[in-house]
Every structure is written in C-alpha cells, then in structure tokens.
Design an enzyme around this catalytic site. Sequence first.
Site, PDB file in Angstrom:
ATOM      1  N   ASP A 522       5.437  30.866 -15.703  1.00  0.00           N
ATOM      2  CA  ASP A 522       5.865  32.197 -15.304  1.00  0.00           C
ATOM      3  C   ASP A 522       6.537  32.118 -13.934  1.00  0.00           C
ATOM      4  O   ASP A 522       6.019  31.483 -13.013  1.00  0.00           O
ATOM      5  CB  ASP A 522       4.634  33.106 -15.248  1.00  0.00           C
ATOM      6  CG  ASP A 522       4.971  34.531 -14.900  1.00  0.00           C
ATOM      7  OD1 ASP A 522       5.610  35.198 -15.723  1.00  0.00           O
ATOM      8  OD2 ASP A 522       4.584  34.974 -13.804  1.00  0.00           O
ATOM      9  N   GLU A 552      10.488  30.269 -16.390  1.00  0.00           N
ATOM     10  CA  GLU A 552      11.435  31.286 -15.951  1.00  0.00           C
ATOM     11  C   GLU A 552      12.077  30.821 -14.643  1.00  0.00           C
ATOM     12  O   GLU A 552      11.388  30.622 -13.648  1.00  0.00           O
ATOM     13  CB  GLU A 552      10.722  32.618 -15.726  1.00  0.00           C
ATOM     14  CG  GLU A 552      10.193  33.237 -17.011  1.00  0.00           C
ATOM     15  CD  GLU A 552       9.475  34.547 -16.750  1.00  0.00           C
ATOM     16  OE1 GLU A 552       9.889  35.561 -17.333  1.00  0.00           O
ATOM     17  OE2 GLU A 552       8.522  34.549 -15.960  1.00  0.00           O
TER      18      GLU A 552
END
Length: 908
Positions: A522, A552
């Site tokens: 994340d 990400e």
Amino acid sequence: MRSTICRRAPLWAGRLLLGAACLLPAAVWADSACDGSQFQTVLRPQAASAVVEARAHWLDSRLIQWPGQGGAEPAGARYKLYHSAEAALLWQPGRAVVGADAVLDLEPSESALSPELAQRFKFIAGGVRLAVREADLPRLPALLKGQLLLVRETPAGELLAATALQIAGALDDRYAAAEDVADLGASPGKNQTGFKLWAPTAQKVSLCRYASDGGPAIAERAMRLDPASGIWSLTEPGDLSGQYYSYLVDVFVRGVGLVRNRVSDPYSVSLGADSRRSYVADLSAPALKPAGWDATPRPKALKAHTDMVIYELHLRDFSIGDQTVPPARRGKYAAFTESDSAGMKHLRALAAAGLTDVHLLPVFDFATVPETQCVTPQVPSAAPDSEAQQAAVMAVAERDCFNWGYDPFHYGAPEGSYASDAADGARRIVEFRQMVQALHRAGLRVGMDVVYNHTAASGQQQKSVLDRIVPGYYQRLDAAGVVERSTCCDNTATEHRMMAKLMVDTAERWTRHYKIDSFRFDLMAHQPRAAMERLQARVDAAAGRRVQLIGEGWNFGEIANGARFVQASQLSLNGSGIATFSDRGRDAARGGSAGDSGEALLRNTGWLNAEQPTAATADMIRVGLAGSLRDYPLTTWQGQTLPLESIAYGDQPAGYVSQPGEVVNYVDNHDNQTLFDINVFRLPRGTSREDRARVQLLGAALTAFSQGVAYYHAGIDLLRSKSLDRNSYDSGDWFNRLDWSYTDNGFAAGLPPKGDNGADYALLAPLLADPAIKPGPTEIAWMRDAFRDLLRIRASSVLLRLPDAAQIRHRLSFPGSGPQQNPALIAGLLDGRGLAGAGFERLVYLLNTGTTPAQLELPGEQGRPYRLHPVHLAAGAADKRIAAEARFEPASGRFEVPPRSAVVFVVR
C-alpha cells in the site's frame, strides 16, 4: 497509578508558556503495574506549560541542523543544548533557561555533509549547522534519554530562540549495530526464553509476564540495556511458549514529560484479545503447524513475473455470506479449509482457468475491528434507493466486525478477528497457516496486502505501539516535529534504519514462516527504493526463489519527487523488478479519474463507456496493452511514431517502466467504485443488462491482454457492485458482499454510506431505483464463465505475458492505429515464430467497444489460416456470439468483430 499533572498559568502570551515547575515525585508503582486498564502513567510532567516545536534535526551523532531559526544574530550569540532527565526545563524569551542537569556548548560547523546525509536531509532548508564538541560525544546516549532544548542565546545567557530536536539521525548513527540483530522480540528455546526490545531513549524497561491472556501478571523483571545497540534484553529460564507479555517503558515524551508506557512488542509473532498482550511462540514448533504443513509445497514457481494473474480478495468478504460454510467459520481464516464450500469451488475453478494468486487485503494485526465483541448491524429491508440500510450499517461501523484493515497495529502478527478465538495467540498462527495451506492445495499462490507506510496511531494514543517506545523516531515528522499524515493516517519513516528493519524483518517472517508467495504494498512510494530492494533480497532468500513485489507507486505528499529519498514510485523503480500499478490504462478504460464526484461521475469519456471514444483515449489503451514500456514505439492518432515515454499522461510520461514485470494492469480494485458501478454512471441509461455484462468483460479483457501483471478485484467476474459506494473501507458486510451462489451482484442494496457518498445522493438514487440496471443470475453466470474463458486464453500463450521488453518490441504491433484508426476497435498482433511457449505462430486480439460490428483489414495477413482461438470454439464457451459472428476472410485479410466483444484469432 497516575501522577497528577499540575495546572500551569501562562507567563507570557504567545507560543512559549511558563509556570511553576510542578514536578512531582516519581510515581510509586504497586504490584499491579503490569495489569489494569491504564496503559500510560505520567511519572514527571514536563515543567514548561507549552510544547516547543521540534524544528532542528540531529543529522548524526555529532551534527545538528537548525533550519531558518530566524532573527538577527547579535554579536557573540551562542548555541547551547540544554538537557533534563526529568523534563524540568523552563524557558522564556529574554531570560536564562533553568532546570537543566547538563548544558553543552555547540560549535558552528562549515564541513560538507557526507553524500548519504546530504541525500537524506536535503529537504531541510537553510539555517545553521552545529556540532557537538568531540569531548561531549560520550554523553550523547544519556542526553537522548531526556528532554532536550536547543537555544540561541546572548553572551549573558538570555534566550533568543529555542527549539526541540528531531533525533532520528542521531539514533540511526549511534545505534547502527541494532540493524544486524536478528532476534528482536521473544525467542523461546528449550531451556530459556529471551526478550529483546530496541528502545535506546528509554530510561528503564521492564518485562511483564502473564500465564494467560486475561490473567494477572506473574512476574515483572527489569531488563538490561546494551549501550552499543540500544537494545534492552532479558533471559528468563525455561521455554515460556504459550505465555503472554508486555513491556513497561520509562521514556521522555515531548509535551508530556517522563512517562511509563505499558506496550505490546512491535515484533509480536501473535497476541491475545484486542492485541493488548504479546504472545510467546516459536513459529517452528510442531504444535503451531497444521497437519501436513511442512509437507505441503508452495505452488510451482512462476517462470516470470508477468505470469501472475491476481484475484484481490478481502478475507471476510470471501465467506461471511456463504451459506455453504459452517456459521462459526464464516468470515474467518478457517473458511478456506472448507474445501466443498461454494467459495472454495469458485477459487479452484479460477485456478484451473489460469488464476495464479489470491491477494488478501490486510490480514496482519490491525486496530479497527474489535476482536472479541464486534457487533452485527441489523439492516432493515428497504427500497433500493433508501438511506435506511446505510444508516443501520454506519450506526455500528466503529463496533462492527468489518474493516478493510489498512490501519496497522502489529506488522508481523495475524489479525485476531479472523481467528476462531482471538484470545488464544496460538489459534491465530495455526489458522492463518491452515488458510495458506488450503489455498496452496487449491493450486493458488498467496499474496499479502501490507501497509508499512503508516500506523493506526502515534504519540501516546493507546493503539500506538512504536511511538510509545521510541517517541519521535518511527513516524515521519514535518518541519515543526508534527507527524505527517499524507497517507491518510500517521505516516511511518521507512527511511529510518529501524523502521525499515521492522518492515524487512516482518516481511521475511511472513515469507519464511507462513509461505507467503507475493506482496502488495500500500502506498509503496512513501518508502525508499533502497529499502524495498533490501526487502526483495531478504524475502527471496527466505523463500529460496523469487517473491513477487507489487505496490502503489503514487507520487504525492511530503516525499513527492524524491524530496527525502529516492522513492519506490512509478518513475523511480526502473530496473528494480518491483512492479507498480499503472493508472494509464485504468483511467483510459473507465474515463475520468479515481477521485471523480458530482457531475464528473456522469462523463462517459472512458474507452469502455463512451458513445464514441476518442483516438487519444484509444492510444492510451494501447499504452496499457504494451505494458507501459518506456521504449515501445507507437504510431499515434496524430501520425507520429513515438516511444511511449514521449507520450504525455498529464505531467508524466505514459510509458514509465523498463520491463513488463514492473507494471500491474487493472481496471478496478478495492478502492473507488467497482467497474460495474462506474459504468452504471457512465453507460447510457438504456444499456441492457446483457450489454453491461459485455462491457464488464471488455474491461477484464483489457487486463488479460495487457503485457505485464494482471490484477483483478474479487467479484469482477460476478459483475460485483457495492451499490455505487466510492469508498467501502468501513461500509460493513452489507455493501461489500460477495455472492458465490451467483444470484445477486450487490447492486441496489440501498444508498451507500453518507460520509463519502452523501453529496452525490441526487445522482445515485435514480440509478439505484432503476430495476433495468440490476443484473440477474443469467448475466452473472455468463460473466463468470466468460471471465474464465479469458483466463484460459491468457494462460494458453506466453505471447500475452511476454517476460521482457525486447520481446514485446519485437513481437507486438497495433494494426489499425494511427490517424485513420477506428478508436472503438483496438487490435493487437503478436508474432509467435521461434518463441517457446507461444503456442501459435500468430495471435490477433480484437477489442470492439462499439455498439455495432467492426471490421479491420490487415493486408499483410492475407492468406494466413486464422481461426478463432480454441477457447472460443469449445463446446462450453460462454460467449456464443463470437463463434456465430466473428469472421476472418483470408482473401482480403479482413477481420469482423461483433459489437462489445473481445475476440482472439490464431494461426497454429
């Protein structure tokens, strides 16, 4: 017991306040110090009645940078460092600092920083650099344990300016030896059990032991400090496996004073109920392994990163509504062991079709869900556009059993709410392993979604762990010493040595002891590339083979554009082999951007939903199909042949990766509206249920045919809807449902939660109330089967998942591109000659998003014996329209494609 914090009246208006030095005697701890609900006691409150900002940075053991301290410097001004072990410093502009038990004279420094320090602290602007005198360096460890105040004062000792200090640089330099310590946490052995905690600024640390999760303390032991590493340790006789423990840490906290925190272990391998106490366990112990654990192999290693086909799945969503799972196992790790459940049958069918990985949303210990007393909302039966359903869900959202889990509590321990008994530290471990074992036996690799960029809490909050052990170290701070929150929550500082170590060590634990095959990070760009590369090496060594890392790579916040370090971001990971999600193809397919609201939701500019897509949009789809490679040449709609890095995507290059294994292609995931829901907004209102399913399949085909890693949100194959919810992280089971009976896709379950969606209720309500939009079992079953056909087609040929950029440049072309293109029809031609695993001499895929049939003539393909892909011609093929209507005419080299269809032709 708690010390009373004295009230202090301000002495002067402004930022610095002063009052009586209401220092109290140190709290006398009763035998219950290890017990009770009080997690913090103030031993000696900070004497000053206001908190001075921490604007100065300790760069290493000797150097301090005070940026922009301001004010004219009178002749003879000097810099001093004041220290108080008991937080007794008192200061006021124009007066002398009092209450210090040590004062250091600092020297201005003109020496150049080392390249490492210059890179790390380049975000600090201007100011003065100071140095601790050589003779004072041995005092540094003691100084770091108490209150520090850096001042500029007159020769007479009158204060001109003051600041606290950010100490991470000093700790990283002084205690670098801790990075090499391999056994932080509890380490039980046959004859003894060791405990180690890195807390270099603590004045005292004690260990509390408990025989059970809920019982009283059976021992409180003082721990010993290793001055070289800053690690406190204690060895207790016997194997203490199965016991629980916590630490008492006496430490100075800026703005509070000297406190005693009772905390769990950052290196916990497991915990008791609601993560209050850490659990002692040897993860190699036979009692913590399910039957056959050691003998159950990981699935066969992938030949290339691009072979990954991922299904992103929330653990609770998987089974909470599955009536074929025993009630006690629904929403739990154990649900995956129900091999005959509808959900496991679904996953096995996907694996047989070509799915390689199940990626689980956070399953490490997170802070949001009550692990022992969560509640289930009573959702009323109401109209599809009613607010009643969301009102019932949100009334108990903070106490219910659902959350995505992006609020880390303990990075290396399994989440307790998913275990059959959260109070039993062993059950978390065993049942997590049973889940992994069941998925491996189903032929699926297991990936974890990990969230190292922030913690659930910081400071002295009860669910703050790291910051209550080493205050001001683990969290990333702004110029004033306040925790940055650009990620949503309390950012961590993985550029600091021991935060990066915690990330790497726990990732290795998941790999080695739980057989995790891949990780999704994340907000990975909030971490340094160097730290991610160290992690890659460690997890690969633990697994004995490549462990795929994806994440990400969004570039934003206080670390944007390399402000503090070289990021693990989209544009900074070239050549690393670590993959980032690409928003190029995603936004081109869906239209707009991920943050659209209001009328922007209705703008059908996406390739999938536009009445007539633009050529520029079609070109961006081709960027995604080519794997977003920097040097792939594309003939654009403007007639230029450009490398993808020379095509603009906003203010970034459209092509940004060096190799296809460095890009993740997707059209939806857990964030934002599902693909079905965004198309509810953007497709013409009269679009039939059948055509909505066809558009959904086209979106899935874009991912399947794109070079790189294929990533799907669980339920994309079932037309999954969240009743138009744009952010379902805390929307409960009601709006996050998955239905393995294939009868309900979740649409029209009521207006979604008001907090994130209320401003758009006027747009949402008429759509939810329209019965013509909601698909029935027929459309859901068609999409399910057609999606599996897509997976079979991708799995049938390495041409759709080429492992390196040179092969893609050599073998992939886009006929029909350029100025004369039909933007609604996109074709990819792949040359399989001489390529092992190609399966076909030629492969052409054609994607027609138009509402009418489309044709494409390829004169160079005249006379070739093209046939529909064998999957299209199989007796059980889902899309009968393709076999009936798709055609190739050898004489002209003309392909014909039905409307809203994804078709593949091959030459064997």
